[in-house]
Design an enzyme around this catalytic site. Structure first.
Site, PDB file in Angstrom:
ATOM      1  N   HIS A  95      91.816  97.262  69.761  1.00 43.62           N
ATOM      2  CA  HIS A  95      91.213  96.097  69.107  1.00 43.62           C
ATOM      3  C   HIS A  95      90.437  95.189  70.052  1.00 43.62           C
ATOM      4  O   HIS A  95      89.743  94.276  69.607  1.00 43.62           O
ATOM      5  CB  HIS A  95      92.276  95.263  68.392  1.00 43.62           C
TER       6      HIS A  95
HETATM    7  N1  UDP Z   1     101.684  95.112  66.140  1.00 45.56           N
HETATM    8  C1  UDP Z   1     102.196  95.263  64.862  1.00 45.56           C
HETATM    9  N2  UDP Z   1     101.533  96.089  63.999  1.00 45.56           N
HETATM   10  C2  UDP Z   1     100.407  96.775  64.344  1.00 45.56           C
HETATM   11  C3  UDP Z   1      99.909  96.626  65.667  1.00 45.56           C
HETATM   12  C4  UDP Z   1     100.555  95.769  66.537  1.00 45.56           C
HETATM   13  O1  UDP Z   1     103.212  94.663  64.522  1.00 45.56           O
HETATM   14  O2  UDP Z   1      99.860  97.498  63.497  1.00 45.56           O
HETATM   15  C5  UDP Z   1     102.377  94.197  67.063  1.00 45.56           C
HETATM   16  C6  UDP Z   1     102.840  94.839  68.332  1.00 45.56           C
HETATM   17  O3  UDP Z   1     104.101  95.427  68.158  1.00 45.56           O
HETATM   18  C7  UDP Z   1     102.854  93.672  69.305  1.00 45.56           C
HETATM   19  C8  UDP Z   1     101.726  92.817  68.830  1.00 45.56           C
HETATM   20  O4  UDP Z   1     101.461  93.201  67.487  1.00 45.56           O
HETATM   21  O5  UDP Z   1     104.059  92.959  69.212  1.00 45.56           O
HETATM   22  C9  UDP Z   1     100.527  93.010  69.686  1.00 45.56           C
HETATM   23  O6  UDP Z   1      99.457  92.359  69.115  1.00 45.56           O
HETATM   24  P1  UDP Z   1      97.945  92.739  69.425  1.00 45.56           P
HETATM   25  O7  UDP Z   1      97.872  94.118  69.942  1.00 45.56           O
HETATM   26  O8  UDP Z   1      97.177  92.404  68.191  1.00 45.56           O
HETATM   27  O9  UDP Z   1      97.526  91.660  70.521  1.00 45.56           O
HETATM   28  P2  UDP Z   1      97.671  91.570  72.102  1.00 45.56           P
HETATM   29  O10 UDP Z   1      99.086  91.856  72.465  1.00 45.56           O
HETATM   30  O11 UDP Z   1      96.697  92.535  72.688  1.00 45.56           O
HETATM   31  O12 UDP Z   1      97.283  90.169  72.413  1.00 45.56           O
END
Ligand code: UDP
Length: 360
Positions: free
Chosen positions: A207
């Site tokens: 993403h």
């Molecule tokens: N997550 C979720 N469902 C999904 C994809 C990610 O619950 O389909 C959770 C994942 O387990 C983690 C968090 O979302 O706890 C990560 O968010 P994201 O990847 O959007 O953002 P980042 O961590 O890169 O800021």
């Protein structure tokens, strides 16, 4: 004491869930109001987390999302300022590195309301990432900086933030991973629903703007998944879904896109995947928490400890070979035993510090 928490994006709901639970412990003198900026608004990017993780209903919904960084951030600052002037909290709490984080911090600091930043000190050293700018500015506007790792503390020291404002508390996402794992195992049916067998699939999430907005990099990622020896399951972020449609890129046959899943399903997928391939920050760490090797589809990571310990392999989407090599390395990998992210009590430490430092 009264705290206003500003959140708006999926990873912030998960982080806030455990800290908010710590605030509600019986012997604490903390009243929290949650402001939801609206950055993520789909049911499967927002509502499901409030329900599953029992996060208190936000008292304020700002409904700001879908615009550019500048437009969203500007509107959020204005709307958060209105809330802060009305509610007059003792402290404003923000998480991570999104536009909601920066907007909350800027609105509060100008009103002389102390800002507390959870996940302070993380750096990718890549200033083209919007998240990197948000983190740096938020850290420098903060009165209390809750760092997840020693690396983060060192990063803050390098930028001259060396004083007692910095607290090494551990990673709240480890708290969440430990707290919710038993519930996820009990409640999730995702393996049955998707017809997946343990350790016989790759879990992929993509993403970050640098990948999702770049047709060339997306093609390389998907081509490297095509014909890999395992099928790939990909919970599809709304941004990535719309970009792939715009670019006219089809998924290879062995890549199965599904709608974003809830946190419980995500935990079960991470636990049972043979490899995780991701550009998410949170998912890299969760893979480690569940002892699943990870390939990070980026040039760099903020969570460098996992690369050093060989739990995580950096595979920049510059060529199919880069990624295939990463996937192959991860297939047989077992990293060394490390514990850089604390002990699962970061949220309690944050609540303790807030109670003792911020005078109501
Ligand atoms: N997550 C979720 N469902 C999904 C994809 C990610 O619950 O389909 C959770 C994942 O387990 C983690 C968090 O979302 O706890 C990560 O968010 P994201 O990847 O959007 O953002 P980042 O961590 O890169 O800021």
């Amino acid at each position: 004491m009264k705290i206003i928490t500003v959140i708006g994006a999926r990873p912030q709901f998960i982080k806030a869930a455990v800290v908010s639970r710590a605030f509600r412990e019986i012997d604490r003198d903390i009243t929290e109001q949650i402001v939801h900026t609206g950055q993520h608004f789909d049911a499967n990017m927002s509502d499901i987390f409030f329900k599953e993780l029992e996060i208190p209903e936000p008292t304020h919904h700002l409904g700001i999302g879908g615009g550019t960084h500048g437009s969203n951030t500007g509107k959020m600052i204005e709307a958060v300022e209105v809330v802060l002037m009305k509610e007059k909290p003792d402290c404003l709490l923000v998480y991570g590195d999104t536009d909601s984080t920066l907007a909350g911090a800027l609105a509060a600091v100008k009103l002389h309301i102390p800002v507390a930043h959870v996940e302070a000190g993380l750096r990718s050293f890549n200033r083209r990432m919007p998240e990197e700018i948000n983190r740096i500015l938020t850290d420098h506007a903060s009165t209390l900086l809750f760092a997840p790792t020693q690396t983060a503390v060192t990063n803050l020291q390098t930028e001259g933030i060396t004083d007692s404002r910095v607290h090494l508390v551990g990673d709240v996402m480890l708290d969440a991973a430990m707290h919710y794992e038993p519930m996820a195992l009990k409640k999730s049916r995702v393996l049955e629903t998707l017809g997946l067998s343990t350790k016989k699939f790759v879990l992929a999430t993509i993403h970050r703007a640098e990948n999702a907005d770049d047709a060339g990099r997306m093609k390389i990622i998907l081509e490297s998944f095509a014909n890999f020896e395992l099928p790939v399951v990909m919970p599809m972020h709304p941004r990535t879904k719309s970009r792939l449609a715009e670019f006219g890129i089809d998924l290879p046959r062995n890549v199965r896109a599904v709608a974003p899943v809830g946190y419980f399903d995500m935990i079960v997928l991470e636990l049972n995947a043979r490899i995780v391939a991701t550009d998410s920050g949170g998912v890299q760490k969760e893979a480690f928490y569940y002892q699943t090797p990870c390939v990070t589809l980026r040039e760099e990571t903020e969570w460098t400890e996992l690369v050093e310990a060989e739990w995580n392999f950096l595979a920049p989407p510059l060529s199919v070979d880069h990624i295939r090599l990463g996937l192959e390395k991860a297939m047989g990998a077992k990293g060394s035993p490390i514990q850089p992210y604390g002990d699962g009590y970061a949220a309690q430490r944050i609540a303790d510090v807030l109670e003792s430092v911020v005078v109501s």
